[in-house]
Scaffold this motif. Structure first.
Motif, PDB file in Angstrom:
ATOM      1  N   LEU A  56     109.447  -0.769  15.251  1.00  0.00           N
ATOM      2  CA  LEU A  56     108.359  -1.678  15.630  1.00  0.00           C
ATOM      3  C   LEU A  56     108.847  -2.740  16.612  1.00  0.00           C
ATOM      4  CD1 LEU A  56     106.424  -2.192  12.278  1.00  0.00           C
ATOM      5  CD2 LEU A  56     105.668  -0.941  14.308  1.00  0.00           C
ATOM      6  N   ARG A  57     110.063  -3.203  16.395  1.00  0.00           N
ATOM      7  CA  ARG A  57     110.636  -4.198  17.325  1.00  0.00           C
ATOM      8  C   ARG A  57     110.816  -3.597  18.716  1.00  0.00           C
ATOM      9  NH1 ARG A  57     113.438  -8.753  15.511  1.00  0.00           N
ATOM     10  NH2 ARG A  57     113.601 -10.185  17.245  1.00  0.00           N
ATOM     11  N   LEU A  58     111.271  -2.330  18.748  1.00  0.00           N
ATOM     12  CA  LEU A  58     111.432  -1.645  20.034  1.00  0.00           C
ATOM     13  C   LEU A  58     110.082  -1.404  20.707  1.00  0.00           C
ATOM     14  CD1 LEU A  58     114.191   0.947  19.068  1.00  0.00           C
ATOM     15  CD2 LEU A  58     114.456  -1.057  20.546  1.00  0.00           C
ATOM     16  N   LYS A  59     109.052  -1.082  19.913  1.00  0.00           N
ATOM     17  CA  LYS A  59     107.711  -0.885  20.477  1.00  0.00           C
ATOM     18  C   LYS A  59     107.181  -2.189  21.066  1.00  0.00           C
ATOM     19  CE  LYS A  59     104.639   1.892  18.742  1.00  0.00           C
ATOM     20  NZ  LYS A  59     103.611   2.529  17.891  1.00  0.00           N
ATOM     21  N   ALA A  60     107.404  -3.302  20.372  1.00  0.00           N
ATOM     22  CA  ALA A  60     106.976  -4.602  20.892  1.00  0.00           C
ATOM     23  C   ALA A  60     107.717  -4.932  22.191  1.00  0.00           C
ATOM     24  CB  ALA A  60     107.202  -5.697  19.850  1.00  0.00           C
ATOM     25  N   ALA A  61     109.007  -4.578  22.258  1.00  0.00           N
ATOM     26  CA  ALA A  61     109.776  -4.814  23.486  1.00  0.00           C
ATOM     27  C   ALA A  61     109.224  -3.959  24.632  1.00  0.00           C
ATOM     28  CB  ALA A  61     111.251  -4.505  23.245  1.00  0.00           C
ATOM     29  N   TRP A  62     108.832  -2.722  24.330  1.00  0.00           N
ATOM     30  CA  TRP A  62     108.219  -1.856  25.345  1.00  0.00           C
ATOM     31  C   TRP A  62     106.911  -2.470  25.837  1.00  0.00           C
ATOM     32  CZ3 TRP A  62     103.555   0.886  24.641  1.00  0.00           C
ATOM     33  CH2 TRP A  62     103.194   1.688  25.728  1.00  0.00           C
ATOM     34  N   LEU A  63     106.094  -2.972  24.911  1.00  0.00           N
ATOM     35  CA  LEU A  63     104.850  -3.642  25.305  1.00  0.00           C
ATOM     36  C   LEU A  63     105.141  -4.854  26.187  1.00  0.00           C
ATOM     37  CD1 LEU A  63     102.784  -3.432  22.010  1.00  0.00           C
ATOM     38  CD2 LEU A  63     102.086  -2.540  24.236  1.00  0.00           C
ATOM     39  N   GLY A  64     106.217  -5.574  25.874  1.00  0.00           N
ATOM     40  CA  GLY A  64     106.612  -6.715  26.695  1.00  0.00           C
ATOM     41  C   GLY A  64     106.952  -6.296  28.116  1.00  0.00           C
ATOM     42  N   ARG A  65     107.645  -5.168  28.268  1.00  0.00           N
ATOM     43  CA  ARG A  65     107.956  -4.667  29.619  1.00  0.00           C
ATOM     44  C   ARG A  65     106.673  -4.251  30.348  1.00  0.00           C
ATOM     45  NH1 ARG A  65     112.122  -2.444  26.631  1.00  0.00           N
ATOM     46  NH2 ARG A  65     111.158  -0.377  26.569  1.00  0.00           N
ATOM     47  N   LEU A  66     105.751  -3.639  29.601  1.00  0.00           N
ATOM     48  CA  LEU A  66     104.461  -3.257  30.188  1.00  0.00           C
ATOM     49  C   LEU A  66     103.696  -4.493  30.655  1.00  0.00           C
ATOM     50  CD1 LEU A  66     102.543  -0.774  30.620  1.00  0.00           C
ATOM     51  CD2 LEU A  66     101.615  -1.287  28.366  1.00  0.00           C
ATOM     52  N   GLU A  67     103.705  -5.549  29.844  1.00  0.00           N
ATOM     53  CA  GLU A  67     103.018  -6.791  30.209  1.00  0.00           C
ATOM     54  C   GLU A  67     103.655  -7.429  31.437  1.00  0.00           C
ATOM     55  OE1 GLU A  67     101.190  -8.424  26.001  1.00  0.00           O
ATOM     56  OE2 GLU A  67     103.322  -8.771  26.383  1.00  0.00           O
ATOM     57  N   ARG A  68     104.980  -7.426  31.490  1.00  0.00           N
ATOM     58  CA  ARG A  68     105.646  -8.008  32.666  1.00  0.00           C
ATOM     59  C   ARG A  68     105.337  -7.208  33.930  1.00  0.00           C
ATOM     60  NH1 ARG A  68     109.804  -8.545  28.850  1.00  0.00           N
ATOM     61  NH2 ARG A  68     110.122 -10.706  28.231  1.00  0.00           N
ATOM     62  N   ALA A  69     105.319  -5.871  33.793  1.00  0.00           N
ATOM     63  CA  ALA A  69     105.026  -5.020  34.962  1.00  0.00           C
ATOM     64  C   ALA A  69     103.610  -5.261  35.478  1.00  0.00           C
ATOM     65  CB  ALA A  69     105.214  -3.549  34.588  1.00  0.00           C
ATOM     66  N   GLU A  70     102.671  -5.474  34.567  1.00  0.00           N
ATOM     67  CA  GLU A  70     101.278  -5.724  34.962  1.00  0.00           C
ATOM     68  C   GLU A  70     101.019  -7.200  35.245  1.00  0.00           C
ATOM     69  OE1 GLU A  70      98.949  -3.348  35.397  1.00  0.00           O
ATOM     70  OE2 GLU A  70     100.467  -1.842  34.922  1.00  0.00           O
ATOM     71  N   ASP A  71     101.994  -8.051  34.925  1.00  0.00           N
ATOM     72  CA  ASP A  71     101.863  -9.498  35.075  1.00  0.00           C
ATOM     73  C   ASP A  71     100.631 -10.022  34.326  1.00  0.00           C
ATOM     74  OD1 ASP A  71     102.949 -11.896  35.977  1.00  0.00           O
ATOM     75  OD2 ASP A  71     101.602 -11.981  37.704  1.00  0.00           O
ATOM     76  N   ALA A  72     100.426  -9.482  33.116  1.00  0.00           N
ATOM     77  CA  ALA A  72      99.275  -9.883  32.298  1.00  0.00           C
ATOM     78  C   ALA A  72      99.597  -9.632  30.825  1.00  0.00           C
ATOM     79  CB  ALA A  72      98.042  -9.081  32.695  1.00  0.00           C
ATOM     80  N   LEU A  73      99.177 -10.554  29.971  1.00  0.00           N
ATOM     81  CA  LEU A  73      99.341 -10.384  28.529  1.00  0.00           C
ATOM     82  C   LEU A  73      98.142  -9.621  27.967  1.00  0.00           C
ATOM     83  CD1 LEU A  73     100.598 -13.953  27.561  1.00  0.00           C
ATOM     84  CD2 LEU A  73     101.955 -11.935  28.141  1.00  0.00           C
ATOM     85  N   LEU A  74      98.390  -8.778  26.974  1.00  0.00           N
ATOM     86  CA  LEU A  74      97.345  -7.937  26.380  1.00  0.00           C
ATOM     87  C   LEU A  74      96.870  -8.527  25.058  1.00  0.00           C
ATOM     88  CD1 LEU A  74      99.007  -4.480  27.066  1.00  0.00           C
ATOM     89  CD2 LEU A  74      97.155  -5.566  28.366  1.00  0.00           C
ATOM     90  N   TRP A  75      95.548  -8.566  24.888  1.00  0.00           N
ATOM     91  CA  TRP A  75      94.922  -9.136  23.702  1.00  0.00           C
ATOM     92  C   TRP A  75      93.916  -8.151  23.141  1.00  0.00           C
ATOM     93  CZ3 TRP A  75      96.282 -14.237  22.385  1.00  0.00           C
ATOM     94  CH2 TRP A  75      97.053 -14.921  23.341  1.00  0.00           C
TER      95      TRP A  75
END
Length: 194
Positions: A131-150
Motif C-alpha cells: 500500500l505504501r508503494l501504491k501511494a508512492a506510485w500515485l504521488g509520481r502520477l500526481e507530480r507528472a500531471e502537476d495535480a493532486l487527485l481527490w
C-alpha cells in the motif's frame, strides 16, 4: 456543503491509510508468531513468510492500477465550493471504518502462527508495504500531471472506503499545493505557499 460543494478526500491518503496498521500489525504478529514452533517449524514458517511478504509487496501496488490511471486521466477540476478534507481526518475515518477488519487480520495472523510460524504476520506486513508503494506510485502520477487527485467523500463512504470502487464515478483535481498532504499522501514537510 454550501452552494453545491462536495467534501473531497485525497486518493493517495486513502490508499496510504491502511499501510501503517497493516505494517506494524504484521511486524508484531510475525514477532510473536515466531515463538510457537508450529506444525511446519520456525525455519520453514519464516521462509514461507518471507516469500509471502515479497509477493504481497509486489502484487498490492499493481491491483486496479488501470482503474486508478483511467480515473486520474479523466479527473475534472474541483469547484471553488468543494471542501478539501484534512489528511488526518481522512486517515482517521478510514481506519475507524476498517478497524474490525484490521483486528481480524491481526488475530488471524497470530492464530496462523500455530501452523506456520510468522508467515501470516509477514503477509500482513507485505500488504502494508505494498500500500505504501501504491501511494508512492500515485504521488509520481500526481507530480507528472502537476495535480493532486481527490475523491468525493460520499462516494468513498458508499463503497467501503475504496477509492476505485463502483460508486466512484470520477476524481477531482486541484493544484499541487492544495490541502495538507504532499503528492503520495505523506504529510507536507513545509507549509504550502499561498
Amino acid at each position: 456543503m454550501a452552494r453545491g460543494g462536495q467534501g473531497l478526500a485525497r486518493v493517495a491518503v486513502v490508499v496510504r491509510a491502511g499501510a501503517a496498521p497493516l505494517w506494524w500489525g504484521g511486524v508484531l504478529a510475525a514477532g510473536v508468531g515466531v515463538l510457537p514452533p508450529g506444525i511446519t517449524g520456525r525455519r520453514i514458517g519464516v521462509m514461507a513468510g518471507a516469500v509471502l511478504f515479497i509477493v504481497a509487496a509486489a502484487v498490492v501496488p499493481l491491483v486496479r492500477r488501470k482503474r486508478y490511471t483511467a480515473l486520474a486521466r479523466a479527473a475534472v477540476r474541483a469547484g471553488k465550493h468543494d471542501v478539501l478534507q484534512d489528511r488526518g481526518v481522512t486517515v482517521r475515518n478510514w481506519r475507524r471504518g476498517h478497524r474490525w477488519w484490521l483486528l481480524s487480520a491481526f488475530v488471524a495472523a497470530l492464530g496462523g502462527a500455530f501452523a506456520v510460524p510468522a508467515a501470516g504476520g509477514l503477509l500482513l506486513a507485505g500488504c502494508g508495504a505494498g500500500l505504501r508503494l501504491k501511494a508512492a506510485w500515485l504521488g509520481r502520477l500526481e507530480r507528472a500531471e502537476d495535480a493532486l487527485l481527490w475523491v468525493r467523500v460520499d462516494w468513498l463512504a458508499a463503497d467501503g472506503g475504496r477509492p476505485v470502487g463502483k460508486a466512484v464515478g470520477s476524481y477531482r483535481s486541484t493544484g499541487i499545493a492544495a490541502g495538507d498532504a504532499a503528492p503520495g499522501g505523506a504529510r507536507r514537510r513545509t507549509a504550502a505557499l499561498v
